[in-house]
Design a protein around this motif. Sequence first.
Motif, short mmCIF file in Angstrom:
data_model
loop_
_atom_site.label_atom_id
_atom_site.label_comp_id
_atom_site.label_asym_id
_atom_site.label_seq_id
_atom_site.Cartn_x
_atom_site.Cartn_y
_atom_site.Cartn_z
N SER A 118 0.84 -1.21 0.00
CA SER A 118 0.00 0.00 0.00
C SER A 118 0.87 1.25 0.00
CB SER A 118 -0.94 0.00 1.21
OG SER A 118 -1.76 -1.13 1.23
N ILE A 119 1.82 1.31 -0.90
CA ILE A 119 2.76 2.43 -0.93
C ILE A 119 2.08 3.77 -1.22
CG2 ILE A 119 4.72 3.40 -2.22
CD1 ILE A 119 5.87 0.58 -2.35
N PRO A 120 1.18 3.88 -2.21
CA PRO A 120 0.53 5.19 -2.44
C PRO A 120 -0.21 5.70 -1.21
CG PRO A 120 0.19 3.75 -4.32
CD PRO A 120 0.80 2.91 -3.25
N ARG A 121 -0.88 4.80 -0.51
CA ARG A 121 -1.61 5.22 0.70
C ARG A 121 -0.62 5.72 1.76
NH1 ARG A 121 -3.43 2.23 5.29
NH2 ARG A 121 -2.72 0.29 4.33
N PHE A 122 0.48 5.02 1.93
CA PHE A 122 1.47 5.42 2.93
C PHE A 122 2.06 6.79 2.59
CE2 PHE A 122 5.85 5.51 4.58
CZ PHE A 122 5.58 5.33 5.93
N MET A 123 2.46 6.98 1.35
CA MET A 123 3.05 8.26 0.95
C MET A 123 2.04 9.39 1.06
SD MET A 123 6.08 7.18 0.41
CE MET A 123 6.92 8.61 -0.26
N SER A 124 0.78 9.09 0.77
CA SER A 124 -0.28 10.08 0.92
C SER A 124 -0.42 10.52 2.37
CB SER A 124 -1.61 9.53 0.40
OG SER A 124 -2.66 10.43 0.63
N TYR A 125 -0.41 9.54 3.28
CA TYR A 125 -0.51 9.86 4.71
C TYR A 125 0.67 10.70 5.18
CZ TYR A 125 -4.24 6.31 5.22
OH TYR A 125 -5.40 5.59 5.13
N LEU A 126 1.88 10.35 4.73
CA LEU A 126 3.06 11.13 5.12
C LEU A 126 2.93 12.59 4.69
CD1 LEU A 126 6.25 8.95 4.44
CD2 LEU A 126 5.25 9.54 6.64
N SER A 127 2.52 12.79 3.45
CA SER A 127 2.39 14.16 2.94
C SER A 127 1.26 14.90 3.63
CB SER A 127 2.15 14.13 1.43
OG SER A 127 3.30 13.67 0.75
N LEU A 128 0.17 14.20 3.93
CA LEU A 128 -0.94 14.83 4.64
C LEU A 128 -0.50 15.26 6.03
CD1 LEU A 128 -4.00 15.48 4.45
CD2 LEU A 128 -4.42 13.28 5.57
N LEU A 151 -3.67 7.63 11.50
CA LEU A 151 -3.61 6.85 10.26
C LEU A 151 -2.25 6.21 10.06
CD1 LEU A 151 -5.48 9.37 7.91
CD2 LEU A 151 -6.41 7.29 8.92
N LEU A 152 -1.19 6.92 10.43
CA LEU A 152 0.16 6.41 10.20
C LEU A 152 0.56 5.37 11.24
CD1 LEU A 152 1.93 9.75 9.22
CD2 LEU A 152 1.70 7.73 7.77
N ILE A 153 0.24 5.61 12.50
CA ILE A 153 0.57 4.63 13.54
C ILE A 153 -0.16 3.32 13.29
CG2 ILE A 153 0.43 4.10 16.01
CD1 ILE A 153 0.72 7.16 16.48
N GLY A 154 -1.41 3.42 12.85
CA GLY A 154 -2.20 2.23 12.55
C GLY A 154 -2.16 1.83 11.09
N PHE A 155 -1.09 2.22 10.38
CA PHE A 155 -1.02 1.95 8.94
C PHE A 155 -1.13 0.46 8.65
CE2 PHE A 155 1.56 0.93 5.17
CZ PHE A 155 0.84 1.63 4.22
N TRP A 156 -0.41 -0.35 9.45
CA TRP A 156 -0.53 -1.81 9.29
C TRP A 156 -1.72 -2.29 10.12
CZ3 TRP A 156 5.37 -1.72 10.08
CH2 TRP A 156 6.00 -1.60 8.84
N TYR A 157 -2.92 -2.00 9.61
CA TYR A 157 -4.14 -2.21 10.39
C TYR A 157 -4.47 -3.69 10.60
CZ TYR A 157 -5.92 -2.60 5.61
OH TYR A 157 -6.11 -2.96 4.29
N ASP A 158 -3.76 -4.59 9.92
CA ASP A 158 -3.98 -6.01 10.15
C ASP A 158 -3.29 -6.51 11.42
OD1 ASP A 158 -1.53 -5.47 8.96
OD2 ASP A 158 -1.40 -7.43 7.99
N ARG A 159 -2.52 -5.62 12.07
CA ARG A 159 -1.88 -5.96 13.33
C ARG A 159 -2.69 -5.38 14.49
NH1 ARG A 159 4.51 -4.43 12.22
NH2 ARG A 159 4.79 -5.67 10.30
N PRO A 160 -3.21 -6.20 15.38
CA PRO A 160 -3.98 -5.68 16.53
C PRO A 160 -3.19 -4.68 17.37
CG PRO A 160 -4.28 -8.05 16.32
CD PRO A 160 -3.20 -7.68 15.35
N SER A 161 -1.87 -4.90 17.52
CA SER A 161 -1.05 -4.00 18.33
C SER A 161 -0.98 -2.61 17.69
CB SER A 161 0.35 -4.56 18.49
OG SER A 161 0.97 -4.79 17.23
N ALA A 162 -0.94 -2.55 16.36
CA ALA A 162 -0.91 -1.26 15.67
C ALA A 162 -2.24 -0.53 15.84
CB ALA A 162 -0.59 -1.45 14.19
N GLU A 172 4.63 1.20 16.90
CA GLU A 172 4.01 0.14 16.10
C GLU A 172 3.90 0.54 14.64
OE1 GLU A 172 3.28 -2.85 16.91
OE2 GLU A 172 3.73 -2.69 19.05
N GLY A 173 3.98 1.82 14.36
CA GLY A 173 3.95 2.27 12.97
C GLY A 173 5.27 2.00 12.28
N PRO A 174 5.33 2.11 10.95
CA PRO A 174 6.59 1.94 10.22
C PRO A 174 7.64 2.93 10.71
CG PRO A 174 4.73 1.95 8.72
CD PRO A 174 4.18 2.35 10.05
N THR A 175 8.91 2.57 10.60
CA THR A 175 9.99 3.41 11.11
C THR A 175 10.01 4.81 10.52
OG1 THR A 175 11.35 1.47 11.59
CG2 THR A 175 12.49 3.57 11.37
#
Length: 644
Positions: A110-120, A150-161, A249-252
């Motif tokens: 989900s790279i476009p979604r991630f880059m969109s969130y970063l820019s937002l 949105l960014l911390i929970g980007f990997w929403y398939d992980r309950p910890s995120a 829990e979000g990406p580095t």
Amino acid sequence: MTYVAAVFLPLFGALSAGVFGRQLGDRGAEILTASSIGVSFILSLLIFRDVVGSSAVQTVPLLLWIQSGTLEVAWALRFDTLTAVMLSVVTCVSFLVHVYAIGYMHHDSSIPRFMSYLSLFTFFMLILVTADNLVQLFFGWEGVGLASYLLIGFWYDRPSANAAAIKAFLVNRVGDLGFMLGILTTFILFGSVCFDPIFATAAVHAGDYVRFLGVEWHLVTVICFLLFIGAMGKSAQIGLHTWLPDAMEGPTPVSALIHAATMVTAGVFMVARMSPLFEYSQTALTVIAIIGASTAFFAATVACVQSDIKRVIAYSTCSQLGYMFFAIGVSAYQAAIFHLMTHAFFKALLFLSAGSVIHAMSGEQNMHRMGGIVSRIRVTYVMVWIGSLALSGMPFFAGYYSKDIILEAAFGSSSTVGYFAFWMGIAAAFMTAFYSWRLLFMTFHGQTRADEKVMAHVHESPAVMLIPLLILAIGALLSGWIGYETFVGQHRESFWGQAITVIAGHNAMTAAHHVPLWVQLAPFVVGIGGILLAYLLYIYMPVLPGLFSSVFNRVYQFLLKKWYFDELYNALFVRPAFAIGNGFWKGGDGALIDGIGPDGVAAVSRGVAQRLSHLQSGYVYHYAFAMIVGVTVFVTWVTLFHLW
């Protein structure tokens, strides 16, 4: 046009990648968002050149936003030295994080979604630092909170995120409630939420009181307290800090962006922006200094025992934010923003270097499962060295200039709270050096503790990840030396102009340059001591940490459990909230509302239908008997009716 474009280009990148991500593809979204932030950074440097040294505040009006009664809020962009510094730092770090993310996230689906969130996220931060009024600032403030969720929970398939994202959102809502009340109280007192009218009349209202619940309340102090509660949430000060480590829990790249120059520094920026108001409340400044110093000490103690490489750096961020706040508490706003700027470089460097280590170790973050990798990722190793030296405040690195001036200002304030902050800061400086080099030694040196399969794949990161590290390393090396004279030295008054206000009698910044020699040397001495202790425990005698944790197990567990803040909050707030929610759900909604309402009606209807169904037996004599009974009842009823 330059001023508007610098702020809104990240929004263009975010919307383009978010809406047209499929059409652009992964590479297109990466190039578009990164280039938008890159151009914004270049424009920010041009703005910095135009604004710095100018005594006038430049305002770019955009549109009338809110008009209701006496409340009138225009959407306008405010540019002064404080804004220019924040713009440059935010866009620089954000651009480097965007570039780094191209390499770090290349396997993600989900790279476009991630880059969109970063820019937002970057756009909302720019809105925050260019705000011309408190309502507009709060818009950016809440936008940053939304984007962080949105960014911390980007990997929403992980309950910890998911849990970490919700925790960050809810804890910040506690602080934001105080911020909203502060804005409301400001409007009641000043009749405006715009900065210029507030700042112009701050001295006039400095003596205003209101009687409430039989107590006389100093209104400026009330406003400052409420605004600072908002800052405590966003900048993770003790009490409202619990969301910050879980945000790992979000990406580095998210960790670097949130914890280096953007979200967590929003509170520091806001209090510095409101310095003309805070200067008239010594009580509020005292509380800020105490909370900041306590946070610096608390977070440093916790960082000393963490095993997750990102959580060590996260608690380090929390501690360094404490330094910034106790600098503000002694009216050394310039030192606070100076440390904010230098910290952005070396903390982003450490986070992204940690990401490079995690990338090399196939996703491993536990330092107890690392070690012995120095020869395989030498560039990353050098970057961690530079970041650790800067964070530890070693001479000629960025942290040496900015952290030391904060400690010197605290001592130079010659106040009880200033001395308290100084000694807490000295203790935190010792622990900072210790946990920084503990991280370096555990991660890179000694015998490897990693799995053989993991070690077989350890490799240096690609150039797209290393180039941002090299640029940040330059900032960690030179930013303190370059900015010292202008930010906190002899040119500070002409540099900051009207962006920061310090009233007469608050001379901590002047006194900082005349403190005794031992005060100047103390941070360096304790820093060397912390490094030597880390070397002793993790290189020279690596059996000692395990021995100490066994002998002083209660202290170790206290620190490992982060002073039991999470357990305390779970007992006081989380579990009671769940119990109340379950009670309303099962007892109220389930048993009462549904039981009497739709479920009850359905149950009665079903019961009646079941009983009537028994009459449909299929036997003729049952039906004949029913007919006879019916006729009998009918005749009886007619007879009785005629008798009446």
